[in-house]
Design a protein around this motif. Sequence first.
Motif, PDB file in Angstrom:
ATOM      1  N   LEU A   1       0.823  -1.210   0.000  1.00 21.44           N
ATOM      2  CA  LEU A   1       0.000   0.000   0.000  1.00 21.44           C
ATOM      3  C   LEU A   1       0.858   1.260   0.000  1.00 21.44           C
ATOM      4  CD1 LEU A   1      -2.795  -0.952   2.571  1.00 21.44           C
ATOM      5  CD2 LEU A   1      -3.116  -0.471   0.143  1.00 21.44           C
ATOM      6  N   SER A   2       2.032   1.171   0.618  1.00 20.81           N
ATOM      7  CA  SER A   2       2.902   2.340   0.756  1.00 20.81           C
ATOM      8  C   SER A   2       3.952   2.438  -0.349  1.00 20.81           C
ATOM      9  CB  SER A   2       3.590   2.301   2.123  1.00 20.81           C
ATOM     10  OG  SER A   2       2.629   2.297   3.158  1.00 20.81           O
ATOM     11  N   ASN A   3       3.828   1.614  -1.378  1.00 19.67           N
ATOM     12  CA  ASN A   3       4.711   1.671  -2.542  1.00 19.67           C
ATOM     13  C   ASN A   3       6.180   1.503  -2.152  1.00 19.67           C
ATOM     14  OD1 ASN A   3       5.282   1.905  -5.281  1.00 19.67           O
ATOM     15  ND2 ASN A   3       5.474   4.139  -5.199  1.00 19.67           N
ATOM     16  N   ARG A   4       6.467   0.431  -1.406  1.00 22.94           N
ATOM     17  CA  ARG A   4       7.844   0.190  -0.988  1.00 22.94           C
ATOM     18  C   ARG A   4       8.151  -1.307  -1.023  1.00 22.94           C
ATOM     19  NH1 ARG A   4       5.972   2.164   4.983  1.00 22.94           N
ATOM     20  NH2 ARG A   4       5.340   0.152   5.833  1.00 22.94           N
ATOM     21  N   PHE A   5       9.443  -1.611  -1.168  1.00 21.31           N
ATOM     22  CA  PHE A   5       9.913  -2.988  -1.104  1.00 21.31           C
ATOM     23  C   PHE A   5      10.881  -3.103   0.061  1.00 21.31           C
ATOM     24  CE2 PHE A   5      12.965  -6.341  -1.923  1.00 21.31           C
ATOM     25  CZ  PHE A   5      12.122  -7.416  -2.214  1.00 21.31           C
ATOM     26  N   ARG A   6      10.694  -4.131   0.886  1.00 17.50           N
ATOM     27  CA  ARG A   6      11.484  -4.267   2.108  1.00 17.50           C
ATOM     28  C   ARG A   6      12.627  -5.272   1.910  1.00 17.50           C
ATOM     29  NH1 ARG A   6       9.378  -3.576   7.885  1.00 17.50           N
ATOM     30  NH2 ARG A   6       7.576  -2.822   6.728  1.00 17.50           N
ATOM     31  N   PHE A   7      13.844  -4.792   2.180  1.00 19.29           N
ATOM     32  CA  PHE A   7      15.029  -5.649   2.180  1.00 19.29           C
ATOM     33  C   PHE A   7      15.300  -6.125   3.611  1.00 19.29           C
ATOM     34  CE2 PHE A   7      15.468  -3.007  -1.546  1.00 19.29           C
ATOM     35  CZ  PHE A   7      15.986  -3.862  -2.515  1.00 19.29           C
ATOM     36  N   SER A   8      15.748  -7.345   3.740  1.00 19.50           N
ATOM     37  CA  SER A   8      15.993  -7.912   5.067  1.00 19.50           C
ATOM     38  C   SER A   8      17.218  -7.292   5.726  1.00 19.50           C
ATOM     39  CB  SER A   8      16.193  -9.422   4.955  1.00 19.50           C
ATOM     40  OG  SER A   8      16.575  -9.964   6.204  1.00 19.50           O
ATOM     41  N   VAL A   9      17.086  -6.971   7.015  1.00 10.21           N
ATOM     42  CA  VAL A   9      18.260  -6.560   7.799  1.00 10.21           C
ATOM     43  C   VAL A   9      18.718  -7.702   8.698  1.00 10.21           C
ATOM     44  CG1 VAL A   9      17.603  -4.127   7.791  1.00 10.21           C
ATOM     45  CG2 VAL A   9      16.875  -5.577   9.687  1.00 10.21           C
ATOM     46  N   PHE A  10      18.002  -8.818   8.632  1.00  4.53           N
ATOM     47  CA  PHE A  10      18.374  -9.975   9.438  1.00  4.53           C
ATOM     48  C   PHE A  10      19.464 -10.803   8.760  1.00  4.53           C
ATOM     49  CE2 PHE A  10      13.676  -9.661  10.600  1.00  4.53           C
ATOM     50  CZ  PHE A  10      13.930  -8.832  11.679  1.00  4.53           C
ATOM     51  N   ASP A  11      19.594 -10.639   7.464  1.00  3.18           N
ATOM     52  CA  ASP A  11      20.605 -11.377   6.708  1.00  3.18           C
ATOM     53  C   ASP A  11      21.394 -10.392   5.851  1.00  3.18           C
ATOM     54  OD1 ASP A  11      22.160 -13.095   5.263  1.00  3.18           O
ATOM     55  OD2 ASP A  11      20.515 -14.238   4.380  1.00  3.18           O
ATOM     56  N   LEU A  12      22.636 -10.138   6.244  1.00  2.34           N
ATOM     57  CA  LEU A  12      23.511  -9.227   5.508  1.00  2.34           C
ATOM     58  C   LEU A  12      24.688  -9.988   4.919  1.00  2.34           C
ATOM     59  CD1 LEU A  12      23.429  -6.238   8.027  1.00  2.34           C
ATOM     60  CD2 LEU A  12      22.159  -6.457   5.894  1.00  2.34           C
ATOM     61  N   SER A  13      24.452 -11.250   4.572  1.00  4.91           N
ATOM     62  CA  SER A  13      25.489 -12.069   3.946  1.00  4.91           C
ATOM     63  C   SER A  13      25.725 -11.588   2.521  1.00  4.91           C
ATOM     64  CB  SER A  13      25.060 -13.533   3.927  1.00  4.91           C
ATOM     65  OG  SER A  13      23.909 -13.696   3.110  1.00  4.91           O
ATOM     66  N   ASP A  14      26.884 -11.959   1.957  1.00  8.39           N
ATOM     67  CA  ASP A  14      27.194 -11.567   0.583  1.00  8.39           C
ATOM     68  C   ASP A  14      26.167 -12.112  -0.400  1.00  8.39           C
ATOM     69  OD1 ASP A  14      29.361 -10.236   1.518  1.00  8.39           O
ATOM     70  OD2 ASP A  14      30.885 -11.549   0.636  1.00  8.39           O
ATOM     71  N   GLU A  15      25.668 -13.328  -0.127  1.00  8.05           N
ATOM     72  CA  GLU A  15      24.684 -13.932  -1.017  1.00  8.05           C
ATOM     73  C   GLU A  15      23.403 -13.089  -1.071  1.00  8.05           C
ATOM     74  OE1 GLU A  15      27.588 -16.868   0.241  1.00  8.05           O
ATOM     75  OE2 GLU A  15      26.287 -15.525   1.401  1.00  8.05           O
ATOM     76  N   GLN A  16      22.965 -12.641   0.104  1.00  6.13           N
ATOM     77  CA  GLN A  16      21.749 -11.831   0.145  1.00  6.13           C
ATOM     78  C   GLN A  16      21.982 -10.450  -0.459  1.00  6.13           C
ATOM     79  OE1 GLN A  16      18.543 -12.653   0.996  1.00  6.13           O
ATOM     80  NE2 GLN A  16      18.157 -10.622   0.160  1.00  6.13           N
ATOM     81  N   LEU A  17      23.145  -9.863  -0.190  1.00  3.94           N
ATOM     82  CA  LEU A  17      23.442  -8.532  -0.726  1.00  3.94           C
ATOM     83  C   LEU A  17      23.544  -8.565  -2.246  1.00  3.94           C
ATOM     84  CD1 LEU A  17      25.973  -7.229   1.955  1.00  3.94           C
ATOM     85  CD2 LEU A  17      23.532  -6.743   1.760  1.00  3.94           C
ATOM     86  N   ALA A  18      24.020  -9.687  -2.797  1.00  2.00           N
ATOM     87  CA  ALA A  18      24.056  -9.840  -4.257  1.00  2.00           C
ATOM     88  C   ALA A  18      22.635  -9.827  -4.830  1.00  2.00           C
ATOM     89  CB  ALA A  18      24.772 -11.138  -4.632  1.00  2.00           C
ATOM     90  N   LYS A  19      21.695 -10.467  -4.112  1.00  3.85           N
ATOM     91  CA  LYS A  19      20.288 -10.453  -4.531  1.00  3.85           C
ATOM     92  C   LYS A  19      19.730  -9.033  -4.452  1.00  3.85           C
ATOM     93  CE  LYS A  19      19.406 -15.222  -3.025  1.00  3.85           C
ATOM     94  NZ  LYS A  19      18.688 -16.078  -2.052  1.00  3.85           N
ATOM     95  N   ASN A  20      20.161  -8.272  -3.413  1.00  2.00           N
ATOM     96  CA  ASN A  20      19.721  -6.885  -3.285  1.00  2.00           C
ATOM     97  C   ASN A  20      20.122  -6.072  -4.515  1.00  2.00           C
ATOM     98  OD1 ASN A  20      18.897  -7.682  -0.760  1.00  2.00           O
ATOM     99  ND2 ASN A  20      20.310  -6.372   0.379  1.00  2.00           N
ATOM    100  N   VAL A  21      21.363  -6.287  -4.961  1.00  5.76           N
ATOM    101  CA  VAL A  21      21.866  -5.561  -6.134  1.00  5.76           C
ATOM    102  C   VAL A  21      20.975  -5.837  -7.344  1.00  5.76           C
ATOM    103  CG1 VAL A  21      23.760  -5.406  -7.807  1.00  5.76           C
ATOM    104  CG2 VAL A  21      24.257  -5.446  -5.354  1.00  5.76           C
TER     105      VAL A  21
END
Length: 431
Positions: free
Chosen positions: A157-177
């Motif tokens: 509803l608020s036009n946003r996508f939430r990235f996890s702060v519980f997992d800051l591994s390189d694998e997850q950060l690559a997905k963020n990119v």
Amino acid sequence: MSLKLKGFPIKEAQAFLKTIKKKQELDFDAYLETSKQVIVNHHLKHNPFYRDLAKHADVNDWDTLPVMTKYDLQQPLEQRLSNGFSTKNIFINKTSGSSGTPFVFAKDKFCHALIWSNFMDRYSWFNLDLNRSKQARFYGIPLDKKGYYKERIKDELSNRFRFSVFDLSDEQLAKNVEKFRNTSFDYINGYTSSIVQFAKYLEQKHIVLKTICPSLKACIVTSEMLFTTDKTLLEKQLGIPVINEYGAAELGLIAFQNQKDEWIVNTEDLFIEILDDKNNALPYGEEGRVVITSLYNKAHAFIRYDLGDIGMLSNISTPQKPILKKLIGRTSDLVKLPSGKKAAGLTFYYVTKTIMENSGNVKEFIIEQLKLDTFKISYVSKTSLTEKHTTEIKKAISKYLEPNLVVNFERKEKLTRSKSGKLKQFSSYLA
């Protein structure tokens, strides 16, 4: 839209905010003094909790009004509400517990709408529209099924996508990119430490985020301290302006950085004081306790409320334009785990929800990481945590971090504070 759907009078609040600004332009001192007097008189007349707290105060002498602490508010919410307000016609939330002293609080619906109107006004300084701009959100999210999907719906509803702060591994950060590469985000908003970790990953991979997500306009960091070196890194690797936001769940927006890098204090619906240990107001340029009055919350009194932070107003401040020069507090270490996973220290905000009780049993707590797999929770309470409570906390830590961690509990008479008086919720003693 989401505010409207929940019955908050956002349009009326936006119009009222414009009225406030006009009054401030005509005579700021008169506006401020009138607003302070009105809210104090309201709570003295309609709020038994505040009337009892301020029973020895002289209403005509601001300095005699008591400074409220988080301890004062650790009692059932129903005992703190003004007459005419109940759990059915207010906004209710919990503090994050980042100060180590959690409690439940309330705002009347107009006050909550006014707070959001102020956020919308500040975001417009950077051509961001909360109704239309797409947000990349670096925040936590509840992991229980109901809480998880509730937040996901709110995000939609608020036009946003939430990235996890519980997992800051390189694998997850690559997905963020990749998500940034394929999504037209307008701005980033979230916990400072999480976004900094993302920027460090970008630096390793020689990526400037703006080059793969050209629609990005700004990054707003909040909830934790932003250090100069981190800001430099963020601006370099994100390729966009980095804006420092200072707020509190119970009060709303406290200060917001403008395009001249000035941290402008919110004077529209708050009154901010910097006090010494004896509750005396300090001049600009001196460091002291951040004490805040909410000028429009009629449901719950926040009058001369000690937030638990230490700050300083710039020497070039004026009553109409106070500039926050320095803020000490709410810094958060990274949690490092045996699996190699890293998570934001504010992850413990979601863990502490399991020990939050409206009765106010747990008064204070801190969490310390003693070894890679060992954590200690020290707390002050009326009664000891039951085995059921400790089991729930261990399950929450296992869910939000990872299984097989050692968690010890120790009940204490009082907790050790830093020299500034701050009680840091999470500390890591790893090398």
